[in-house]
Enzyme design. Sequence first.
Site, mmCIF file in Angstrom:
data_model
loop_
_atom_site.group_PDB
_atom_site.id
_atom_site.type_symbol
_atom_site.label_atom_id
_atom_site.label_comp_id
_atom_site.label_asym_id
_atom_site.label_seq_id
_atom_site.Cartn_x
_atom_site.Cartn_y
_atom_site.Cartn_z
ATOM 1 N N ASP A 64 7.038 3.746 2.940
ATOM 2 C CA ASP A 64 7.204 4.827 3.912
ATOM 3 C C ASP A 64 8.681 4.873 4.351
ATOM 4 O OD1 ASP A 64 6.248 6.832 5.709
ATOM 5 O OD2 ASP A 64 5.944 5.364 7.285
ATOM 6 N N ASP A 122 0.815 -1.220 0.000
ATOM 7 C CA ASP A 122 0.000 0.000 0.000
ATOM 8 C C ASP A 122 0.849 1.271 0.000
ATOM 9 O OD1 ASP A 122 0.942 -0.400 2.575
ATOM 10 O OD2 ASP A 122 -1.021 -0.585 3.511
HETATM 11 P P1 5GP Z 1 7.525 1.185 6.152
HETATM 12 O O1 5GP Z 1 8.084 -0.113 6.598
HETATM 13 O O2 5GP Z 1 7.817 1.513 4.704
HETATM 14 O O3 5GP Z 1 7.907 2.310 7.059
HETATM 15 O O4 5GP Z 1 5.992 1.126 6.388
HETATM 16 C C1 5GP Z 1 5.179 0.605 5.539
HETATM 17 C C2 5GP Z 1 3.833 0.340 6.188
HETATM 18 O O5 5GP Z 1 3.477 1.328 7.151
HETATM 19 C C3 5GP Z 1 2.800 0.432 5.121
HETATM 20 O O6 5GP Z 1 2.634 -0.797 4.511
HETATM 21 C C4 5GP Z 1 1.585 0.834 5.917
HETATM 22 O O7 5GP Z 1 0.964 -0.309 6.414
HETATM 23 C C5 5GP Z 1 2.134 1.645 7.046
HETATM 24 N N1 5GP Z 1 1.980 3.082 6.754
HETATM 25 C C6 5GP Z 1 2.925 3.962 6.369
HETATM 26 N N2 5GP Z 1 2.422 5.180 6.188
HETATM 27 C C7 5GP Z 1 1.116 5.073 6.449
HETATM 28 C C8 5GP Z 1 0.016 5.995 6.406
HETATM 29 O O8 5GP Z 1 0.134 7.190 6.083
HETATM 30 N N3 5GP Z 1 -1.199 5.503 6.730
HETATM 31 C C9 5GP Z 1 -1.391 4.202 7.090
HETATM 32 N N4 5GP Z 1 -2.621 3.847 7.383
HETATM 33 N N5 5GP Z 1 -0.411 3.316 7.137
HETATM 34 C C10 5GP Z 1 0.833 3.741 6.810
HETATM 35 MG MG MG Z 2 1.276 -2.159 4.650
#
Ligand code: 5GP
Ligand code: MG
Length: 181
Positions: free
Chosen positions: A102, A99
């Site tokens: 981040d 999705d």
């Molecule tokens: P990362 O490991 O890249 O930091 O995080 C990825 C996960 O964090 C995404 O798959 C998602 O589930 C969650 N995430 C990151 N940003 C957001 C956001 O703005 N809203 C939501 N609901 N989940 C997020």
């Molecule tokens: Mg996710």
Amino acid sequence: MHKDVEKVLFSEKELSVMVDKIAADVTADYKDKNLLLVCVLKGSVCFMADLMRKIDLDYKIEFLRAKSYLAGCSESCGEVEVKSEIANLEEYDVLIVEDIFDSGRTLEKVTAKMLSDGAKSVKCCSLLDKPERRAPSVKLQLDYVGKQIPNAFVVGYGLDYDENYRGLPYVGILKREVYEK
Ligand code: 5GP
Ligand code: MG
């Protein structure tokens, strides 16, 4: 619009156009491959369901769990846990369906897991990308992306805050007061 949403970032129509484009690119790139779509639960379910129906190829699907956020925590908590029991990965060209990209830790960890479990090839697609939030240690780059977004917390179209808002048909910015209270 939901009362907890400050602003709609992408309408249902705009999301559909984003998914069309990714599906067309995947369809072109995977013509001669053995595609396995791997959906990262739970936030990617809506994206996955729409993408699947727009990819004009034969392929298989799987799901895995990756958690980097604790319940009620709007910041990545650093540690990523990947739960996957996909059989016969060595037969497949894996496309991970995510999705949001981040900090990047989740996709990096999932990619490493698919490769160490023997996948023939691994690429990553993400509906949304927050480039400002990338952890300095993360080198992975997306192969397919819908849209880049600024550093805001978004919900809807599968994305939650504390398991709520996943069913909203659009992606919107959550009001700060919801997670700061
Ligand atoms: P990362 O490991 O890249 O930091 O995080 C990825 C996960 O964090 C995404 O798959 C998602 O589930 C969650 N995430 C990151 N940003 C957001 C956001 O703005 N809203 C939501 N609901 N989940 C997020
Ligand atoms: Mg996710």
